[in-house]
Design a protein around this motif. Structure first.
Motif, short mmCIF file in Angstrom:
data_model
loop_
_atom_site.label_atom_id
_atom_site.label_comp_id
_atom_site.label_asym_id
_atom_site.label_seq_id
_atom_site.Cartn_x
_atom_site.Cartn_y
_atom_site.Cartn_z
N UNK A 10 0.83 -1.21 0.00
CA UNK A 10 0.00 0.00 0.00
C UNK A 10 0.87 1.25 0.00
N UNK A 11 1.98 1.20 0.73
CA UNK A 11 2.89 2.35 0.77
C UNK A 11 3.52 2.57 -0.60
N UNK A 12 3.90 1.47 -1.26
CA UNK A 12 4.50 1.57 -2.60
C UNK A 12 3.51 2.21 -3.56
N UNK A 13 2.25 1.75 -3.53
CA UNK A 13 1.23 2.30 -4.42
C UNK A 13 1.02 3.79 -4.18
N UNK A 14 1.01 4.18 -2.91
CA UNK A 14 0.84 5.60 -2.58
C UNK A 14 2.00 6.42 -3.13
N UNK A 15 3.21 5.91 -2.97
CA UNK A 15 4.39 6.64 -3.44
C UNK A 15 4.43 6.70 -4.97
N UNK A 35 11.81 8.26 -7.62
CA UNK A 35 11.68 6.92 -8.20
C UNK A 35 12.92 6.09 -7.93
N UNK A 36 14.08 6.68 -8.09
CA UNK A 36 15.33 5.94 -7.86
C UNK A 36 15.47 5.54 -6.39
N UNK A 37 15.01 6.40 -5.51
CA UNK A 37 15.03 6.05 -4.09
C UNK A 37 14.10 4.88 -3.80
N UNK A 38 12.90 4.93 -4.39
CA UNK A 38 11.92 3.85 -4.17
C UNK A 38 12.40 2.55 -4.81
N UNK A 39 13.11 2.65 -5.93
CA UNK A 39 13.57 1.45 -6.62
C UNK A 39 14.51 0.61 -5.75
N UNK A 40 15.24 1.26 -4.86
CA UNK A 40 16.13 0.50 -3.97
C UNK A 40 15.34 -0.44 -3.06
N UNK A 41 14.11 -0.06 -2.77
CA UNK A 41 13.24 -0.88 -1.92
C UNK A 41 12.49 -1.94 -2.73
N UNK A 42 12.13 -1.59 -3.97
CA UNK A 42 11.35 -2.51 -4.82
C UNK A 42 12.02 -2.59 -6.19
N UNK A 43 13.13 -3.30 -6.30
CA UNK A 43 13.99 -3.23 -7.51
C UNK A 43 13.36 -3.82 -8.77
#
Length: 666
Positions: A10-15, A35-43
């Motif tokens: 849910x957090x990923x979808x919100x971001x 996006x690049x910051x989030x990609x580290x969490x969900x590669x």
């Protein structure tokens, strides 16, 4: 979406929504950083990689955007918008050829992309392709007439978001009433979910509302084909070919319909003519090979299967089809290529599980049983992920059959139904040597083999009605409501509908194994039909099913637990039919046929009311089209080779034995 355990989905979808908003407001630098910051969490997240590529393009970081899209393609090779974005990148580089190729790939995957069609209109004009430019512009104009919700839903469907697309389309129909494109989309979704009867009904309405809509009529023909309504499908395709005689898609499907009707004299030349203009088309090679296999031309089939494997990387169906001949032996080179294909990160799911089953058979033939079993197990596990099979409804139906269809029930309906004795039904589980029994009977001068006919299943669907899953099912309870006249009508309808698959002999075989679940209906509408139960030693039969990848249906075979439960339900229901319909079913044990062929043949022919003919003992010399996986095996004299093959895998069959319980010791 793919998310790690560290970050809730849910957090990923919100971001992702927040970053998408940044892009829409041209805040590309902020969007890229987020996006690049989030990609580290969900590669491996599709949407995050896509937003990175979009941001990079707008920031004129084109090489970086193309690299991001290449990474995304490895993970999501059917995501249409990545190809659209690649097209935009090549436009920025002023490279028309690669841009056209990318946009064409995008609209092939997802025809509802206005930006791609508009880009193609311009690019085709630049490179001097005015007809293509006009067609692209026309398509873009048609999309512009669609409601935004339906255009969005089409895009969702094309990119694999099936249930979200279904929700949007249904909500639109509820709010606005019938809409051709919304109905057509729901039909596409129904076909994807293997609910072809829903698709047929929807498209029948669409074609009625818009009889000149060729795309919808073609989809209607495909739905009819999916439901084995070959004659109706051929009628629709011939209407389309009258207006567009050179359409390759129509011609290919028409050939497939002809093959489904057993008309290979039309199908094979048509396939070959199409192949002459597209010699690297793997699907055409496969279609030709399947037809040749059915006709017993195995060496030609092998050559076509190999051509299919060479025509496309990771062509798992070609390898499985070779394995499914049961007599083919893979070379060392082919085995090495299959191993490499199966382990490739970019191979698609269907190709992977087809290759797993092929590897299982190849290694079994080399007596490498431990590794063989591991591939069979992996193939089943992968295939199971796309199956919707649930054992509960099947078991409930069996209990209801026993409750409704009692001996007293049939006694009260003595004389109902069509009196014809033409049909001979062979029922049971798949892989129980039913093809051998069919071949023996089809060697008789008065009997013809057909295939696994879907006509009884369609009668059941008609009796069940549209609310099959709502509350208490109407079938088999509805059988008690059928009058004598209705029983006769249904029997006559079955005989009429099956004429398309017959050549005029007095008797014919319907080898659909699942008909064991409907012997009550069969007896009511065709009381003089013969029924043969093909049975095989339980562990041998169940494991043979576990090793088999079926072209369609039989979804209970991809799990040991489902297999065992289905087998138990089959045995219990057959025991009920023995009580309710004494003498109706002849049980033929495969092991007895192998031990004494002549005795078994005499039993079968006597039960069917047929005089003995010696050619039934020489069944392997009978030339006919055989549609099952055992086609090559029954073209050889009977032997004991397959009886104990399962024992090579006994060390790994403990779960199956346990699940079968007392039945494993039969």
């Amino acid at each position: 979406m793919v998310a790690t355990l560290d970050l809730p989905p849910a957090h990923v979808e919100t971001e992702v929504r927040r970053i998408r908003g940044l892009v829409e407001h041209s805040e590309f630098q902020q969007a890229l950083a987020a996006s690049q910051k989030l990609l580290k969490q969900v590669p491996e997240n599709r949407d995050v990689l896509y937003l990175i590529a979009v941001s990079q393009r707008y920031l004129r970081q084109i090489p970086g955007a193309l690299a991001t899209l290449a990474r995304l393609e490895q993970l999501q090779p059917k995501f249409s918008r990545l190809f659209q974005e690649r097209g935009h990148c090549y436009v920025a580089l002023r490279s028309a050829g690669p841009a056209i190729e990318a946009f064409e790939r995008a609209v092939t995957l997802n025809p509802s992309l206005p930006a791609s069609w508009n880009a193609l209109k311009v690019l085709y004009g630049i490179v001097g392709r005015p007809k293509d430019a006009q067609a692209a512009g026309d398509h873009a104009a048609r999309l512009a007439t669609l409601p935004a919700a339906i255009l969005t839903a089409f895009g969702m469907f094309a990119d694999g978001e099936i249930h979200a697309a279904e929700h949007v389309a249904r909500q639109y129909l509820l709010a606005h009433g019938d809409h051709i494109e919304a109905m057509r989309l729901l039909a596409k979704i129904a076909m994807e979910l293997d609910v072809a009867d829903d698709a047929e009904l929807l498209l029948e309405n669409v074609v009625g509302m818009a009889p000149d809509y060729a795309a919808a009529r073609y989809e209607y023909a495909v739905a009819l084909l999916k439901r084995n309504k070959h004659l109706r499908a051929r009628e629709e395709l011939e209407k389309l070919l009258k207006d567009d005689p050179d359409n390759r898609v129509y011609l290919t499907t028409h050939a497939t319909v002809c093959a489904g009707l057993g008309d290979y004299e039309r199908a094979l030349p048509q396939y070959r003519e199409l192949l002459s203009k597209a010699p690297r088309d793997p699907e055409l090679h496969l279609s030709i090979a399947h037809a040749l296999k059915t006709l017993g031309r195995s060496q030609e089939a092998i050559e076509s299967y190999r051509a299919a494997a060479a025509a496309r990387p990771y062509c798992g169906e070609a390898y499985w089809s070779l394995a499914n001949l049961k007599t083919y032996r893979f070379t060392d080179e082919e085995l090495a290529r299959m191993r490499a294909d199966e382990s490739a990160p970019s191979i698609e799911l269907a190709d992977r599980y087809h290759t797993c089953f092929a590897l299982g058979k190849a290694l079994e033939d080399r007596a490498q049983y431990a590794e063989s079993f591991s591939y069979y197990e992996r193939g089943n596990r992968l295939k199971k992920t796309e199956c919707r099979y649930q054992p509960g409804p099947i078991e409930r139906n069996a209990r209801l059959q026993a409750a409704v269809c009692t001996r007293e029930f049939f006694a009260a309906r003595e004389g109902h139904g069509c009196p014809s004795d033409a049909p001979i039904f062979i029922v049971g589980l798949p892989r129980a040597a039913s093809t051998l029994l069919e071949q023996i009977l089809a060697s008789h001068s008065q009997v013809e083999g057909t295939m696994e006919l879907a006509d009884i299943a369609r009668l059941v669907q008609d009796l069940q009605g549209r609310d099959a899953s709502a509350g208490e099912p109407r079938y088999p309870r509805v059988l008690a409501e059928l009058s004598a006249a209705e029983c006769t009508r249904l029997g006559e309808k079955y005989l009429q509908d099956t004429l398309a698959y017959r050549a005029g002999k007095p008797r014919f075989i319907d080898k659909m194994p699942n008909n064991f679940r409907h012997l009550g209906l069969i007896h009511l509408i065709l009381p003089n039909a013969r029924v043969i139960d093909a049975r095989r030693e339980p562990l041998a039969c169940c494991f043979s099913n576990y090793k088999q990848l079926f072209a369609s249906g039989q979804q209970f075979t991809y799990s040991i637990e489902d297999l065992a439960r289905y087998y138990r339900s089959y045995r219990e229901l057959m025991a009920h039919w023995d009580t309710a319909l004494p003498g109706k079913v002849l049980r033929i044990q495969h092991e007895d046929v192998v031990a004494s062929l002549e005795t078994s043949v005499h039993r079968i022919l006597e039960f069917c009311g047929l005089p003995f003919e010696p050619q039934c003992l020489q069944f392997h010399r009978t030339h006919r089209a055989i549609h099952s996986a055992s086609s090559e095996q029954v073209r050889q004299p009977i032997n004991r080779e397959g009886l104990d093959q399962w024992r090579h895998f006994e060390p790994w069959l403990g779960p199956l034995k346990e699940a079968l319980g007392d039945l494993a010791r039969d």
